[in-house]
Motif scaffolding. Structure first.
Motif, mmCIF file in Angstrom:
data_model
loop_
_atom_site.group_PDB
_atom_site.id
_atom_site.type_symbol
_atom_site.label_atom_id
_atom_site.label_comp_id
_atom_site.label_asym_id
_atom_site.label_seq_id
_atom_site.Cartn_x
_atom_site.Cartn_y
_atom_site.Cartn_z
ATOM 1 N N LYS A 21 0.878 -1.083 0.074
ATOM 2 C CA LYS A 21 -0.190 0.177 -0.046
ATOM 3 C C LYS A 21 0.916 1.237 0.047
ATOM 4 O O LYS A 21 0.621 2.302 -0.789
ATOM 5 C CB LYS A 21 -1.050 -0.054 1.218
ATOM 6 N N SER A 22 1.817 1.345 1.007
ATOM 7 C CA SER A 22 2.572 2.517 1.129
ATOM 8 C C SER A 22 3.585 2.811 -0.098
ATOM 9 O O SER A 22 3.581 3.787 -0.872
ATOM 10 C CB SER A 22 3.374 2.386 2.316
ATOM 11 N N THR A 23 3.960 1.690 -0.603
ATOM 12 C CA THR A 23 4.872 1.628 -2.075
ATOM 13 C C THR A 23 3.864 2.159 -3.161
ATOM 14 O O THR A 23 4.386 3.257 -3.823
ATOM 15 C CB THR A 23 5.431 0.038 -2.279
HETATM 16 N N1 LIG Z 1 5.377 -6.110 -5.646
HETATM 17 C C1 LIG Z 1 6.099 -6.399 -4.739
HETATM 18 N N2 LIG Z 1 6.879 -7.327 -4.570
HETATM 19 C C2 LIG Z 1 7.779 -7.485 -3.707
HETATM 20 N N3 LIG Z 1 8.006 -6.953 -2.663
HETATM 21 C C3 LIG Z 1 7.235 -5.636 -2.647
HETATM 22 C C4 LIG Z 1 6.311 -5.544 -3.644
HETATM 23 N N4 LIG Z 1 5.847 -4.138 -3.424
HETATM 24 C C5 LIG Z 1 6.400 -3.901 -2.194
HETATM 25 N N5 LIG Z 1 7.264 -4.657 -1.696
HETATM 26 C C6 LIG Z 1 8.192 -4.657 -0.513
HETATM 27 O O1 LIG Z 1 7.379 -5.124 0.558
HETATM 28 C C7 LIG Z 1 7.582 -4.660 1.634
HETATM 29 C C8 LIG Z 1 6.142 -4.045 2.351
HETATM 30 O O2 LIG Z 1 5.651 -2.925 1.147
HETATM 31 P P1 LIG Z 1 4.790 -1.826 1.642
HETATM 32 O O3 LIG Z 1 5.579 -1.140 2.958
HETATM 33 O O4 LIG Z 1 4.686 -0.732 0.491
HETATM 34 O O5 LIG Z 1 3.540 -2.449 2.158
HETATM 35 P P2 LIG Z 1 2.179 -1.908 3.060
HETATM 36 O O6 LIG Z 1 1.092 -2.577 2.588
HETATM 37 O O7 LIG Z 1 2.424 -0.454 3.300
HETATM 38 O O8 LIG Z 1 2.678 -2.446 4.626
HETATM 39 P P3 LIG Z 1 2.057 -2.130 5.932
HETATM 40 O O9 LIG Z 1 0.786 -2.812 6.082
HETATM 41 O O10 LIG Z 1 3.182 -2.785 6.686
HETATM 42 O O11 LIG Z 1 2.041 -0.605 5.830
HETATM 43 C C9 LIG Z 1 8.604 -3.213 1.372
HETATM 44 O O12 LIG Z 1 9.942 -3.760 1.793
HETATM 45 C C10 LIG Z 1 8.423 -3.375 -0.023
HETATM 46 O O13 LIG Z 1 9.773 -2.765 -0.434
#
Ligand SMILES: Nc1ncnc2c1ncn2[C@@H]1O[C@H](COP(=O)(O)OP(=O)(O)OP(=O)(O)O)[C@@H](O)[C@H]1O
Ligand SMILES: [Mg+2]
Length: 217
Positions: A21-23
């Motif tokens: 999500k954050s990415t």
């Molecule tokens: N498509 C992808 N494939 C593999 N790794 C990914 C992918 N997208 C993001 N990541 C990696 O996975 C990790 C989690 O991503 P991110 O922080 O964006 O998720 P999030 O949904 O925001 O997590 P949270 O719920 O903990 O806030 C990060 O280290 C990111 O670099």
């Protein structure tokens, strides 16, 4: 170019732990800015000083620190402060708001996984946001094992209260998000976030924004 006199559009990203999500919120903000859309990237819980203070109560400490109803009340208290101080002023100025988690996380975490009746949550959400609802919600879907492995790799554990709730809880969260997406097809687009690389997911998200909200790709 977005019309500065018009209300901005409100986009939310939802999904379980480590779904990206954050990415994807960052990618989407950059994609919109490159198309002349003034946007604000924000998150829940948090996004205003008061809501960030409540966030610390929610994301730190023991998994059982709050029961699910208390958790839902804290989430919605934070949400209302965030809405009034950050989201609505931005939308009123014509900015587009991209919010990393919003009302569907309450339904998935405290409702489908936490057992609070959905009607109770809907009432709290209605009190918190009234008619300020997302124009588009991207639901990033992946197996909870995959997401949890990603977050555990990238985190120092200080905000890991929800991550530590166990796999059955997170499976119920995933199921909840899929139910919400299926029941709200006019608002939600589900994206496979478990197998595709980050760049391809960003393209799928941009395509959905382009199609649903009329931004030229
Ligand atoms: N498509 C992808 N494939 C593999 N790794 C990914 C992918 N997208 C993001 N990541 C990696 O996975 C990790 C989690 O991503 P991110 O922080 O964006 O998720 P999030 O949904 O925001 O997590 P949270 O719920 O903990 O806030 C990060 O280290 C990111 O670099
Ligand atoms: Mg995140």
């Amino acid at each position: 170019m977005a019309d500065a006199t018009a209300r901005g559009r409100f986009i939310t990203l939802e999904g379980g732990e480590g779904a990206g999500k954050s990415t994807q919120a960052r990618h989407l903000a950059a994609w919109l800015k490159a198309r002349g859309v003034d946007c604000l990237l924000t998150r829940e819980p948090g996004g205003s000083p008061g809501a960030e203070a409540i966030r610390t109560l929610l994301v730190t400490g023991e998994p059982g620190r709050w029961d699910a109803v208390t958790e839902a009340m804290l989430m919605n208290a934070a949400r209302r402060d965030h809405l009034i101080r950050t989201i609505r002023p931005a939308l009123a100025k014509g900015q587009w708001v991209i919010c990393d988690r919003f009302i569907d996380s309450t339904l998935a975490y405290q409702g489908y996984a936490g057992g609070v009746p959905l009607a109770t949550l809907e009432a709290l959400i209605e009190a918190a946001v009234e008619d300020t609802r997302p124009d588009l919600t991207l639901v990033l879907d992946l197996a909870p094992e995959t997401g949890l492995a990603r977050t555990l790799r990238g985190s120092d554990g200080t905000e890991a209260r929800f991550e530590r709730k166990g796999l059955a809880f997170h499976a119920a969260v995933r199921d909840g998000f899929l139910r919400i997406a299926t029941a709200n097809l006019d608002r939600c687009v589900t994206v496979d976030a478990g197998t595709l690389p980050e760049g391809l997911i960003a393209r799928a998200v941009a395509a959905a924004v382009s199609e649903r909200l009329g931004v030229s790709a």
